[in-house]
Design an enzyme around this catalytic site. Structure first.
Site, PDB file in Angstrom:
ATOM      1  N   ILE A 450       0.990  -1.302   0.017  1.00  0.00           N
ATOM      2  CA  ILE A 450       0.113   0.056   0.086  1.00  0.00           C
ATOM      3  C   ILE A 450       1.051   1.186   0.024  1.00  0.00           C
ATOM      4  O   ILE A 450       0.441   2.267   0.459  1.00  0.00           O
ATOM      5  CB  ILE A 450      -0.963  -0.017   1.150  1.00  0.00           C
ATOM      6  CG1 ILE A 450      -0.229  -0.122   2.539  1.00  0.00           C
ATOM      7  CG2 ILE A 450      -2.208  -1.372   1.003  1.00  0.00           C
ATOM      8  CD1 ILE A 450      -1.464   0.130   3.751  1.00  0.00           C
ATOM      9  N   THR A 452       4.238   0.966   1.479  1.00  0.00           N
ATOM     10  CA  THR A 452       5.033   0.717   2.389  1.00  0.00           C
ATOM     11  C   THR A 452       6.353   0.015   1.919  1.00  0.00           C
ATOM     12  O   THR A 452       7.554   0.293   2.716  1.00  0.00           O
ATOM     13  CB  THR A 452       4.728  -0.137   3.424  1.00  0.00           C
ATOM     14  OG1 THR A 452       4.237  -1.575   2.721  1.00  0.00           O
ATOM     15  CG2 THR A 452       3.149   0.099   3.984  1.00  0.00           C
ATOM     16  N   ARG A 573      14.718  -6.848  14.069  1.00  0.00           N
ATOM     17  CA  ARG A 573      15.782  -6.488  12.935  1.00  0.00           C
ATOM     18  C   ARG A 573      15.182  -5.831  11.982  1.00  0.00           C
ATOM     19  O   ARG A 573      13.684  -6.157  11.389  1.00  0.00           O
ATOM     20  CB  ARG A 573      16.015  -7.958  12.372  1.00  0.00           C
ATOM     21  CG  ARG A 573      17.763  -8.225  12.240  1.00  0.00           C
ATOM     22  CD  ARG A 573      17.902  -9.545  11.542  1.00  0.00           C
ATOM     23  NE  ARG A 573      18.430  -8.878  10.132  1.00  0.00           N
ATOM     24  CZ  ARG A 573      18.187  -9.841   9.163  1.00  0.00           C
ATOM     25  NH1 ARG A 573      17.674 -11.085   8.987  1.00  0.00           N
ATOM     26  NH2 ARG A 573      18.901  -9.190   7.976  1.00  0.00           N
ATOM     27  N   ASN A 576      14.951  -3.896   5.572  1.00  0.00           N
ATOM     28  CA  ASN A 576      15.253  -2.844   4.612  1.00  0.00           C
ATOM     29  C   ASN A 576      15.165  -1.446   5.316  1.00  0.00           C
ATOM     30  O   ASN A 576      14.151  -0.702   5.342  1.00  0.00           O
ATOM     31  CB  ASN A 576      14.286  -2.999   3.468  1.00  0.00           C
ATOM     32  CG  ASN A 576      14.900  -2.154   2.372  1.00  0.00           C
ATOM     33  OD1 ASN A 576      16.027  -1.939   2.217  1.00  0.00           O
ATOM     34  ND2 ASN A 576      13.881  -1.875   1.493  1.00  0.00           N
ATOM     35  N   GLU A 650       3.135   0.968  12.172  1.00  0.00           N
ATOM     36  CA  GLU A 650       2.230   1.609  13.150  1.00  0.00           C
ATOM     37  C   GLU A 650       2.795   2.243  14.298  1.00  0.00           C
ATOM     38  O   GLU A 650       2.485   3.451  14.761  1.00  0.00           O
ATOM     39  CB  GLU A 650       1.087   0.806  13.415  1.00  0.00           C
ATOM     40  CG  GLU A 650       0.048   0.677  12.150  1.00  0.00           C
ATOM     41  CD  GLU A 650      -0.919  -0.551  12.171  1.00  0.00           C
ATOM     42  OE1 GLU A 650      -1.963  -0.174  12.635  1.00  0.00           O
ATOM     43  OE2 GLU A 650      -0.495  -1.640  12.042  1.00  0.00           O
TER      44      GLU A 650
HETATM   45 MO1  MOS Z   1      -3.801  -0.738   9.890  1.00  0.00          MO
HETATM   46  S1  MOS Z   1      -5.055   0.275  11.068  1.00  0.00           S
HETATM   47  O1  MOS Z   1      -3.610  -2.029  10.993  1.00  0.00           O
HETATM   48  O2  MOS Z   1      -4.761  -1.241   8.560  1.00  0.00           O
END
Ligand code: MOS
Length: 689
Positions: A450, A452, A573, A576, A650
């Site tokens: 998404i 990331t 760990r 990247n 998160e």
């Molecule tokens: Mo995220 S709020 O764990 O999709």
């Protein structure tokens, strides 16, 4: 910057990457939904004649004629199935036309008549409908009590009792939700903007009465989600429904103005925190009591008191969740749901305790480090919060901090600290890794990237196992017909998909070591981690971090500006560094945004969120985050995944808002307990400073 750049970076910056709304199958129609204009009631009539007068408009689907769906697990997906209106903005019709313009115009011409009923949308703390749910989100018990809190409270030398409030927040990813759906020989294909095509496939199959194998969902590139694409959303159901009804492909891209009502939001919270402590700062009793709310459609309980079960040693504790169901849009996941809200309150209260005891707030946290998880007594698989606090203090220059902030002309400058935590979540996944005859390798797993760097880190994991350069590995992800992988959520992606990739690549490496050239048709190995993911669950597994903030407050206008933000994380760990740093920074920026800017307000009269664009819903821009640094500690953890990684998506948002609020207190002596800390929070409170 060490580490690997995104494998799809060139495709993205050259515009070659295809997102859900970039798919135009031949004959594709356009759909535009019609939102309800009452907050509670029932549809009594729908007049579609004006909408259908345009020859380009093929249909207006309503609850009277839309295809029937099987019962949905998620009631927000039962679109156009009944005359009931559960909240303002819920979809009541869908216009379908040859062009987007005609569809949008037709949606505006649909005349819906309602019987409106009085609505209940204002969250008040003495609401008669407040109840105790059985569980909070994530399957956690709603209530946990340990020890004798009342006794600890009476005996305490220092007491903090404060109530904190967080507003509804909206995810607002860069790319609004979109789907293109078509049917062929009874099989459904949907290009969707989703955090997990497997769950979208399962849901569409159930709703339309199909076998999962008859549904293909593709989310090859996704422009952000932050949780609001973590569950299937109404747009993909509507697109599939219209495509079935009209026998042609249908494309449905939601306008940003609709998102606030139909794709979830972070639920508001009211949080009472009590800390009973000795004068030396040792906590003897801790209570965090949450009030939150959900819609009438489904129970959703933001688990904001759950991190308090993990953070600090306390012989007595009480952590509870209460919820009230109102005529509002349904809340859902938003980056670190539970932790982001709960840790704002807990870490603000810790700062209040530090002030009350006259102890440095870093030292206060060190004095309350537990030996094992306070609530469960389980050992931590690894916990390096103390190291994060010390390393952060050193890098930030914390030792130069005085007991109060300082003035620079009309600016009041202060610093603050807060801790962060996020659980290690790992789900089962399967993967295949192939050796191609040309010497490259192909990783296949239904992961979702998404934004990331998921695609890249999976290639990194395979390359490391196979001992080949990363540029010889490609990754095929984002399709529900690939080996199964769970949702890109809960910071679980890298550990979950990566474990399967690690296992498959290890199998392939063994086969290659057995010798012989790779045949032209390739050589492959597969793995499924179903049997392994429970491993290590006897430990309490969490990432930890420490956030440090410096702010300036204009004593005349009350405007708060962030000067610096520095985080140090211990998240296992780091596989990247390049994309991991970006995840930490993104979380911290979102936390700064939560602290100072973001807020959705419930319009009591109309019953919906007033902010429906990025002009009124303020998210941090570059000028708001001048200096943000993310660092990490090299952490070994044998009890997570074979890669030793925890999640990183998160934790960056957790604790940030408290660090900023604590810095505002240090600068001004004013404790702000309600987010966001906008001008309104401080105006009139700075006189005489
Ligand atoms: Mo995220 S709020 O764990 O999709």
């Amino acid at each position: 910057m060490s580490g690997h750049e995104r494998l799809e970076g060139r495709e993205k910056v050259t515009g070659a990457a295809r997102y859900a709304d970039d798919r135009h199958p031949p004959g594709c129609l356009y759909a535009f939904p019609v939102p309800a204009t009452v907050a509670r009631g029932a549809i009594t009539a729908i007049d579609t004649s004006a909408a259908l007068a345009d020859h380009r408009v093929l249909a207006v689907l309503t609850h009277l004629d839309a295809p029937r769906l099987a019962k949905a697990d998620d009631p927000t997906l039962a679109v156009l199935q009944s005359a009931r209106v559960a909240h303002r903005g819920q979809y009541v019709a869908l216009a379908v036309a040859e062009t987007l313009e005609a569809a949008e115009a037709a949606a505006g011409e649909v005349r819906v008549t309602y019987t409106a009923e009085p609505h209940d949308v204002v969250l008040v703390e003495d609401h008669p409908g407040i109840y105790a749910p059985e569980q909070a989100n994530g399957g956690y018990p709603a209530d946990r009590m340990r020890g004798d809190l009342d006794a600890a409270w009476s005996a305490a030398e220092v007491r903090i009792d404060a109530t904190y409030r967080t507003p509804p927040l909206h995810n607002h990813p860069m790319e609004p939700h979109a789907a293109t759906a078509f049917w062929e020989d009874g099989r459904l294909t949907a290009y969707d903007s989703s955090q997990g095509t497997g769950e979208v496939r399962r849901t569409l199959a159930a709703l339309f009465g199909l076998e999962p194998g008859q549904v293909l969902v593709v989310s090859e590139h996704v422009g952000g989600g932050f949780g609001c694409k973590g569950t299937p959303r109404p747009h993909v159901v509507l697109a599939a429904m219209a495509a079935r009804a009209l026998g042609r492909p249908v494309r449905l891209a939601l306008p940003r103005a609709h998102l606030a009502a139909v794709v979830g939001h972070r639920a508001p919270t009211v949080q009472r925190v009590r800390l009973a402590a000795r004068r030396d700062g040792r906590i003897e009793g801790l209570a965090q009591e949450i009030l939150t709310r959900s819609s009438t459609l489904r129970e959703f309980v933001e688990q904001a008191a759950v991190p308090a079960r993990v953070m600090y040693r306390s012989p007595a504790s009480r952590t509870t969740h209460r919820v009230v169901r109102q005529d509002v849009p349904t809340p859902s996941w938003m980056r670190a749901p539970g932790e982001a809200t709960g840790m704002f309150a807990l870490e603000s209260a810790m700062d209040e305790l530090a002030v009350a005891c006259g102890i440095d707030p870093v030292e206060l946290r060190l004095r309350n480090e537990p030996d094992a998880e306070p609530d469960s007594g389980r050992p931590f698989s690894s916990r390096h919060l103390a190291e994060c606090l010390r390393e952060g203090a050193r890098r930030f220059g914390w030792e130069r901090r005085g007991p109060t902030g300082r003035a620079e002309g009309r600016l009041l400058v202060g610093t603050g600290v807060a801790a962060s935590t996020y659980p290690v979540l790992i789900g089962p996944a399967a993967a295949e890794v192939r050796a191609e005859a040309d010497g490259t390798f192909l990783v296949r797993v239904n992961a979702t990237d998404i934004g990331t760097g998921a695609r890249t880190v999976l290639a990194v994991i395979a390359a490391e196992v196979l001992a080949v350069p990363v540029d010889r590995v490609r990754a095929e992800i984002g399709r529900s017909d690939l080996p199964r992988g769970g949702v890109a959520g809960g910071s679980s992606g890298t550990s979950s998909w990566g474990w399967a990739v690690h296992a498959a690549a290890s199998g392939l490496a063994r086969r290659l070591a057995e010798g012989g050239p790779v045949p032209v048709e390739g050589l492959s190995a597969s793995a499924d981690t179903q049997a392994y993911v429970k491993q290590g669950a006897e430990y309490s597994r969490h990432a930890f971090g420490a956030q440090f903030a410096e702010v300036q407050v204009d004593r005349d206008t009350g405007e708060v500006r962030l000067r610096r933000l520095l985080g140090v994380f211990a998240a296992g760990r780091i596989l990247n560094p390049r994309t991991a740093r970006s995840q930490f920074l993104g979380g911290m920026v979102m936390g700064a945004s939560m602290a100072l800017l973001e807020e959705s307000t419930m319009d009591a009269e109309f019953g919906d969120h007033a902010e429906r664009d990025l002009a009124s819903y303020h998210v941090a821009v570059n000028a708001d985050v001048p200096d943000v640094q993310a660092h990490w500690i090299e952490e070994e953890d044998q009890h997570v995944s074979p890669m030793g990684s925890k999640g990183i998506g998160e934790i960056g948002i957790v604790g940030t808002a408290a660090a900023v609020a604590n810095a505002v207190y240090h600068a001004t002596g004013v404790r702000v307990r309600d987010l966001p800390i906008g001008v309104r929070a401080l105006v009139g409170r700075l006189e005489g400073l």
